[in-house]
Structures are given as C-alpha cells and as structure tokens.
Design a protein around this motif. Structure first.
Motif, short mmCIF file in Angstrom:
data_model
loop_
_atom_site.label_atom_id
_atom_site.label_comp_id
_atom_site.label_asym_id
_atom_site.label_seq_id
_atom_site.Cartn_x
_atom_site.Cartn_y
_atom_site.Cartn_z
N SER A 188 31.89 -3.26 15.06
CA SER A 188 32.49 -3.77 16.30
C SER A 188 33.94 -3.33 16.44
O SER A 188 34.40 -2.99 17.53
CB SER A 188 32.39 -5.30 16.34
N ILE A 200 25.84 -2.43 22.85
CA ILE A 200 27.16 -1.88 23.11
C ILE A 200 27.21 -1.26 24.50
O ILE A 200 28.14 -1.50 25.28
CB ILE A 200 27.52 -0.82 22.06
N THR A 252 30.85 -6.55 19.75
CA THR A 252 30.26 -5.63 20.73
C THR A 252 28.77 -5.44 20.53
O THR A 252 28.06 -5.04 21.45
CB THR A 252 30.95 -4.26 20.65
N LYS A 279 27.39 -3.87 27.41
CA LYS A 279 28.70 -4.51 27.54
C LYS A 279 29.75 -3.53 28.06
O LYS A 279 30.57 -3.86 28.91
CB LYS A 279 29.13 -5.10 26.20
N TYR A 280 29.72 -2.33 27.52
CA TYR A 280 30.70 -1.32 27.93
C TYR A 280 30.52 -0.95 29.40
O TYR A 280 31.49 -0.81 30.14
CB TYR A 280 30.57 -0.08 27.05
N ARG A 299 35.62 -0.97 19.48
CA ARG A 299 36.82 -1.32 20.24
C ARG A 299 37.86 -0.20 20.19
O ARG A 299 38.50 0.10 21.19
CB ARG A 299 37.41 -2.64 19.72
N LEU A 358 37.11 -1.33 24.67
CA LEU A 358 36.42 -2.54 25.11
C LEU A 358 36.97 -3.75 24.37
O LEU A 358 36.90 -3.82 23.13
CB LEU A 358 34.92 -2.40 24.86
#
Length: 256
Positions: free
Chosen positions: A145, A188, A159, A191-192, A149, A154
């Motif tokens: 995670s 991922i 994530t 969310k991204y 980032r 993000l």
C-alpha cells in the motif's frame, strides 16, 4: 426495498457462506446480498439457493458463472447487476469473515451521512489492525500500500482493501468495461480510478481477521499483477487513458 446491496464473490466457501449471510441480515440496517459464485464445486451455490427459497427471497440473490474467472470480473459482474436495479450504495465484502459485517453500517454512514463517494474499510489508517496473519504477509500488504501511494499519489493508506462502499454515481461514472485487472490489483485500480475522476474517498478503520475456515485464494501471481499494475496505472493516467464513461464527462463530482 433496501438502498444497499452487499456483493460477495465466492469460490468454495461452503464453510462460511450461510453464516456470513445470516450475520449481514441480522444487522439493524437492511442490506440485500448478491453472491457471485464462480462455479464452486463444493456446493456453495446450492447453499445460497436453499437460503433464497426457504428464508430470504427478495433479499438474497445469486449469480452463477462458469469457472473461476477472477475477483475483479466477479465484482464488475456484480456492479453491473446492481446498477441495473435501484441500489444507491454498493458494497464489496469477502465471504470468510475477514471483514466484519458489523462494520457495514459504518461504511454506509461515511457515504450516506458524511457525503463521501467511496468509503474503505481500512486496516492501516490507525496503525496496523490485522489479526492472525503471518508477519510476512502483513509486511507485504502494508508496504504494498505504501508503494502504491508513492507511485500514484493516491492518498489512501489501505489501497488493496477489499471492504468498500461505493455510491451508485461512482460506479455509473467509471467505465467498468475498461477496468483491466482481475486479482489483487483490481482493488487498487478501482480506488485510483475513483480518485482520478475526482470522487471523495474516506478510510474507516476496521480490524481485519484472517479466515478461520476454508482456503485463501491469495497467491504470488496476484502480488505480481499488483506490483507491475501500479506502474501501468500511472502511465495510463499520464496518457489520459483513465476516463469516465463518455456520457458522464462534465458532470463528475469534483469536490475535494
């Protein structure tokens, strides 16, 4: 009619599926459940069909697919099923009790009451809240995670979390047919993509408990997809290939 549907992908979850369904339906808030079963040879789907016919008609649903087609495609199938109906809040949750059903109302509240577009049941927003995982797996997940980032920017600490609530508008806006990843990296990518499209994301602290029954579906190829997939996500953003559906351009929620 509930405004919320919980999507539960399954493959060989006969030890868990009835208990997780009953736990969700025991909550004070009314949730519906859609099980997306990938041809489980252990009879998972039969258990769900029996629960539908005997107790939970109109609240519990099942979609059966032929073969093990991947977590990401299962959720995309479930998203489209839910969007074809009137649900306003669509949840992802595992069948094995690693996600506590009691946390569903908290994820719902973050979106319904606080106005966020996506809420994430986060293992890492207040430290490391993981129980009964081998230390190697905890470290791999935590630093994965952090890696996401750093590469993407993000601002989400967990994530790869698979315990998520989406407002309907988010899934209507994302071009689901262009979500590429099937395994670990699917979480991922979703969310991204929501972040790139301007949606507001809140992490809600949860405790993740390793499954007690059944077999984990995690393997090294899933981590490999995530590692290289993150680089590809950054490239796709830079080249303008992460987009909303054409009919949604210009009306995306851009609040920060």
């Amino acid at each position: 009619m509930s405004d919320s549907i919980v999507l539960i992908p399954t493959y060989n979850e006969k030890e868990n599926i009835e208990n997780i369904i009953r736990a969700v339906f025991a909550l004070e808030k009314d949730f519906h459940i859609l099980v997306i079963d990938d041809g489980s040879p252990d009879g998972t789907a039969s258990i769900v069909h029996n629960l539908i016919s005997e107790e939970f008609s109109g609240r519990l649903f099942i979609e059966e697919r032929i073969g093990k087609l991947g977590l990401g495609t299962a959720y995309i199938h479930g998203f489209k099923w839910a969007l074809a109906r009137s649900y306003g809040y669509i949840f992802e949750m595992d069948a094995d009790f690693s996600h506590n059903p009691d946390d569903l109302p908290r994820l719902y509240s973050a979106c319904h009451d606080e106005g966020y577009d996506v809420s994430v049941g986060s293992r890492y927003v207040t430290g490391v809240n993981v129980v009964n995982w081998p230390i190697g797996r905890v470290l791999m997940s935590y630093f994965a995670s952090k890696y996401v980032r750093v590469i993407t920017g993000l601002n989400v600490k967990d994530t790869t979390a698979g315990f998520v609530c989406y407002r309907r508008k988010v899934l209507e806006t994302i071009d689901l047919d262009h979500i590429r990843f099937k395994g670990y990296a699917f979480q991922i990518e979703m969310k991204y993509t929501a972040y790139v499209l301007g949606f507001r994301i809140k992490e809600v602290s949860v405790i993740f408990v390793n499954r007690r029954l059944g077999t984990s579906k995690m393997n090294s190829s899933i981590f490999g997809e995530a590692f290289f997939g993150v680089i590809d996500l950054r490239r796709r953003k830079a080249t303008g290939k992460i987009k909303s559906r054409p009919e949604e351009i210009g009306i995306i929620n851009r609040s920060s």
